[in-house]
Design a protein around this motif. Structure first.
Motif, PDB file in Angstrom:
ATOM      1  N   SER A 107       0.904  -1.216   0.027  1.00  0.00           N
ATOM      2  CA  SER A 107       0.082  -0.041  -0.012  1.00  0.00           C
ATOM      3  C   SER A 107       0.827   1.114   0.105  1.00  0.00           C
ATOM      4  O   SER A 107       1.898   1.088   0.312  1.00  0.00           O
ATOM      5  N   GLY A 108       0.200   2.396  -0.543  1.00  0.00           N
ATOM      6  CA  GLY A 108       1.010   3.690  -0.322  1.00  0.00           C
ATOM      7  C   GLY A 108       0.195   4.674  -0.775  1.00  0.00           C
ATOM      8  O   GLY A 108      -0.903   4.524  -1.506  1.00  0.00           O
ATOM      9  N   ARG A 109       0.642   5.804  -0.725  1.00  0.00           N
ATOM     10  CA  ARG A 109      -0.101   7.232  -1.285  1.00  0.00           C
ATOM     11  C   ARG A 109       0.519   7.333  -2.638  1.00  0.00           C
ATOM     12  O   ARG A 109       1.716   7.478  -3.166  1.00  0.00           O
ATOM     13  N   ALA A 110      -0.457   7.398  -3.653  1.00  0.00           N
ATOM     14  CA  ALA A 110      -0.170   7.495  -5.026  1.00  0.00           C
ATOM     15  C   ALA A 110       0.075   9.199  -5.557  1.00  0.00           C
ATOM     16  O   ALA A 110      -0.395  10.004  -5.074  1.00  0.00           O
ATOM     17  N   GLN A 111       1.551   8.851  -6.177  1.00  0.00           N
ATOM     18  CA  GLN A 111       1.793  10.637  -6.616  1.00  0.00           C
ATOM     19  C   GLN A 111       0.931  10.798  -7.860  1.00  0.00           C
ATOM     20  O   GLN A 111       0.317  12.013  -8.087  1.00  0.00           O
ATOM     21  N   TYR A 112       0.782   9.896  -8.537  1.00  0.00           N
ATOM     22  CA  TYR A 112      -0.306  10.056  -9.731  1.00  0.00           C
ATOM     23  C   TYR A 112      -1.250   8.864 -10.021  1.00  0.00           C
ATOM     24  O   TYR A 112      -1.133   7.884  -9.651  1.00  0.00           O
ATOM     25  N   LEU A 113      -2.461   9.293 -10.457  1.00  0.00           N
ATOM     26  CA  LEU A 113      -3.448   8.505 -10.686  1.00  0.00           C
ATOM     27  C   LEU A 113      -3.950   8.808 -12.067  1.00  0.00           C
ATOM     28  O   LEU A 113      -4.596   9.840 -12.613  1.00  0.00           O
ATOM     29  N   VAL A 114      -4.175   7.762 -13.107  1.00  0.00           N
ATOM     30  CA  VAL A 114      -4.504   7.975 -14.420  1.00  0.00           C
ATOM     31  C   VAL A 114      -5.506   6.847 -14.780  1.00  0.00           C
ATOM     32  O   VAL A 114      -5.365   5.626 -14.414  1.00  0.00           O
ATOM     33  N   VAL A 115      -6.671   7.373 -15.205  1.00  0.00           N
ATOM     34  CA  VAL A 115      -7.966   6.308 -15.648  1.00  0.00           C
ATOM     35  C   VAL A 115      -7.718   6.373 -17.031  1.00  0.00           C
ATOM     36  O   VAL A 115      -7.838   7.647 -18.027  1.00  0.00           O
ATOM     37  N   ASP A 116      -7.657   5.255 -17.887  1.00  0.00           N
ATOM     38  CA  ASP A 116      -7.416   5.140 -19.386  1.00  0.00           C
ATOM     39  C   ASP A 116      -8.539   4.260 -19.923  1.00  0.00           C
ATOM     40  O   ASP A 116      -8.834   3.237 -19.520  1.00  0.00           O
ATOM     41  N   THR A 117      -9.443   5.003 -20.698  1.00  0.00           N
ATOM     42  CA  THR A 117     -10.541   4.401 -21.342  1.00  0.00           C
ATOM     43  C   THR A 117     -10.310   4.481 -22.876  1.00  0.00           C
ATOM     44  O   THR A 117      -9.894   5.314 -23.470  1.00  0.00           O
ATOM     45  N   TRP A 118     -10.427   3.401 -23.385  1.00  0.00           N
ATOM     46  CA  TRP A 118     -10.469   3.280 -24.852  1.00  0.00           C
ATOM     47  C   TRP A 118     -11.578   3.931 -25.558  1.00  0.00           C
ATOM     48  O   TRP A 118     -11.411   4.812 -26.681  1.00  0.00           O
ATOM     49  N   THR A 119     -12.914   3.549 -25.222  1.00  0.00           N
ATOM     50  CA  THR A 119     -13.877   4.249 -26.023  1.00  0.00           C
ATOM     51  C   THR A 119     -14.850   4.237 -24.756  1.00  0.00           C
ATOM     52  O   THR A 119     -14.657   3.429 -23.725  1.00  0.00           O
ATOM     53  N   PRO A 120     -15.974   5.351 -24.529  1.00  0.00           N
ATOM     54  CA  PRO A 120     -16.919   5.039 -23.499  1.00  0.00           C
ATOM     55  C   PRO A 120     -17.828   3.722 -23.479  1.00  0.00           C
ATOM     56  O   PRO A 120     -18.221   3.633 -22.132  1.00  0.00           O
ATOM     57  N   SER A 121     -17.785   2.770 -24.350  1.00  0.00           N
ATOM     58  CA  SER A 121     -18.496   1.588 -23.977  1.00  0.00           C
ATOM     59  C   SER A 121     -17.697   0.497 -23.578  1.00  0.00           C
ATOM     60  O   SER A 121     -18.176  -0.647 -23.300  1.00  0.00           O
ATOM     61  N   GLN A 122     -16.237   0.572 -23.590  1.00  0.00           N
ATOM     62  CA  GLN A 122     -15.575  -0.474 -23.119  1.00  0.00           C
ATOM     63  C   GLN A 122     -14.873  -0.440 -21.795  1.00  0.00           C
ATOM     64  O   GLN A 122     -14.730   1.021 -21.286  1.00  0.00           O
ATOM     65  N   ASP A 123     -14.332  -1.326 -20.909  1.00  0.00           N
ATOM     66  CA  ASP A 123     -13.412  -1.253 -19.871  1.00  0.00           C
ATOM     67  C   ASP A 123     -12.088  -0.354 -20.184  1.00  0.00           C
ATOM     68  O   ASP A 123     -11.722  -0.259 -21.240  1.00  0.00           O
ATOM     69  N   GLY A 124     -11.846   0.044 -19.019  1.00  0.00           N
ATOM     70  CA  GLY A 124     -10.422   0.860 -19.414  1.00  0.00           C
ATOM     71  C   GLY A 124      -9.391   0.242 -18.146  1.00  0.00           C
ATOM     72  O   GLY A 124      -9.388  -0.857 -17.855  1.00  0.00           O
ATOM     73  N   ALA A 125      -8.428   1.091 -18.000  1.00  0.00           N
ATOM     74  CA  ALA A 125      -7.441   0.811 -17.101  1.00  0.00           C
ATOM     75  C   ALA A 125      -7.323   1.632 -15.852  1.00  0.00           C
ATOM     76  O   ALA A 125      -7.310   3.075 -16.133  1.00  0.00           O
ATOM     77  N   LEU A 126      -6.972   1.405 -14.965  1.00  0.00           N
ATOM     78  CA  LEU A 126      -6.631   2.389 -13.585  1.00  0.00           C
ATOM     79  C   LEU A 126      -5.151   2.049 -13.354  1.00  0.00           C
ATOM     80  O   LEU A 126      -4.836   0.965 -13.196  1.00  0.00           O
ATOM     81  N   TRP A 127      -4.427   3.295 -13.335  1.00  0.00           N
ATOM     82  CA  TRP A 127      -3.089   3.215 -13.270  1.00  0.00           C
ATOM     83  C   TRP A 127      -2.658   4.375 -12.022  1.00  0.00           C
ATOM     84  O   TRP A 127      -3.246   5.117 -12.007  1.00  0.00           O
ATOM     85  N   ALA A 128      -1.923   3.736 -11.261  1.00  0.00           N
ATOM     86  CA  ALA A 128      -1.450   4.443 -10.101  1.00  0.00           C
ATOM     87  C   ALA A 128       0.098   4.456  -9.997  1.00  0.00           C
ATOM     88  O   ALA A 128       0.676   3.336  -9.863  1.00  0.00           O
ATOM     89  N   TYR A 129       0.812   5.539  -9.750  1.00  0.00           N
ATOM     90  CA  TYR A 129       2.263   5.572  -9.554  1.00  0.00           C
ATOM     91  C   TYR A 129       2.443   5.990  -8.119  1.00  0.00           C
ATOM     92  O   TYR A 129       2.074   6.743  -7.589  1.00  0.00           O
ATOM     93  N   VAL A 130       3.211   4.870  -7.621  1.00  0.00           N
ATOM     94  CA  VAL A 130       3.578   5.080  -6.170  1.00  0.00           C
ATOM     95  C   VAL A 130       4.796   4.279  -5.984  1.00  0.00           C
ATOM     96  O   VAL A 130       5.159   3.031  -6.448  1.00  0.00           O
ATOM     97  N   GLY A 131       5.621   4.829  -4.856  1.00  0.00           N
ATOM     98  CA  GLY A 131       6.967   4.267  -4.619  1.00  0.00           C
ATOM     99  C   GLY A 131       7.716   3.881  -5.734  1.00  0.00           C
ATOM    100  O   GLY A 131       8.568   3.040  -5.737  1.00  0.00           O
ATOM    101  N   GLY A 132       7.716   4.813  -6.704  1.00  0.00           N
ATOM    102  CA  GLY A 132       8.678   4.843  -8.006  1.00  0.00           C
ATOM    103  C   GLY A 132       8.347   3.699  -8.947  1.00  0.00           C
ATOM    104  O   GLY A 132       9.095   3.435  -9.938  1.00  0.00           O
TER     105      GLY A 132
END
Length: 176
Positions: A107-132
């Motif tokens: 666990s950790g505190r994220a420095q960045y959080l990115v939500v990446d969706t390809w199209t509004p009707s598809q699933d996407g990806a959740l990315w967190a940058y933490v601890g390098g």
């Protein structure tokens, strides 16, 4: 040191005589094979498997430090199985008394959080940058609703991960 460890976490261990009582092998001018580096060892409580962890940033490499508190940092690898372990420090081939620890989610505190969706009707990806490092996972449409709304760069986002990637994220929106 904490008794609950997360994968990919780096922890500080404080104790006495972590570097042993001597540098051990040293003779002449052609062989200096010091063994006074503190090694952190985990032994699986149920499996008996032994794993040595990477150590760094020792507060001293002095030997025979007596009752002086010294420290070292160790990192828990991300491929370590979850569960109970016995942790000890080994120097000069001699192990300390063991301490029970549990390895679980990182666990950790994220420095960045990115939500990446390809199209509004598809699933996407959740990315967190933490601890390098970046941690990610697929995120479904139902989870996407509102996850990035009302969040600004300065807002706090805590994340948890396991060996497969990001497990969850919890965010707090600061008043604007």
């Amino acid at each position: 040191m904490p008794t609950s460890l997360g994968i990919d976490g780096t922890y500080t261990l404080i104790g006495t005589q972590l570097n042993g009582l001597s540098q051990a092998v040293g003779y002449g001018d052609d062989a200096q094979m010091a063994t006074n580096y503190p090694l952190v060892r985990l032994v699986g409580t149920y499996s008996g498997k032994v794993r040595y962890l990477r150590t760094a940033h020792h507060s001293t490499m002095a030997v025979a430090t007596g009752s002086e508190a010294v420290s070292t940092e160790f990192t828990v690898p991300n491929d370590l199985e979850f569960g109970p372990y016995e942790l000890s420090v080994v120097a000069n081939g001699i192990a300390s008394a063991s301490v029970p620890v549990t390895v679980g989610l990182g666990s950790g505190r994220a420095q960045y959080l990115v939500v990446d969706t390809w199209t509004p009707s598809q699933d996407g990806a959740l990315w967190a940058y933490v601890g390098g490092a970046w941690r990610g996972r697929t995120i479904g449409q139902s989870e996407l609703v509102g996850i990035a709304q009302d969040l600004f760069a300065a807002d706090a986002v805590d994340v948890w991960w396991d060996a497969a990637g990001l497990v969850t994220a919890r965010a707090w929106s600061s008043p604007h």
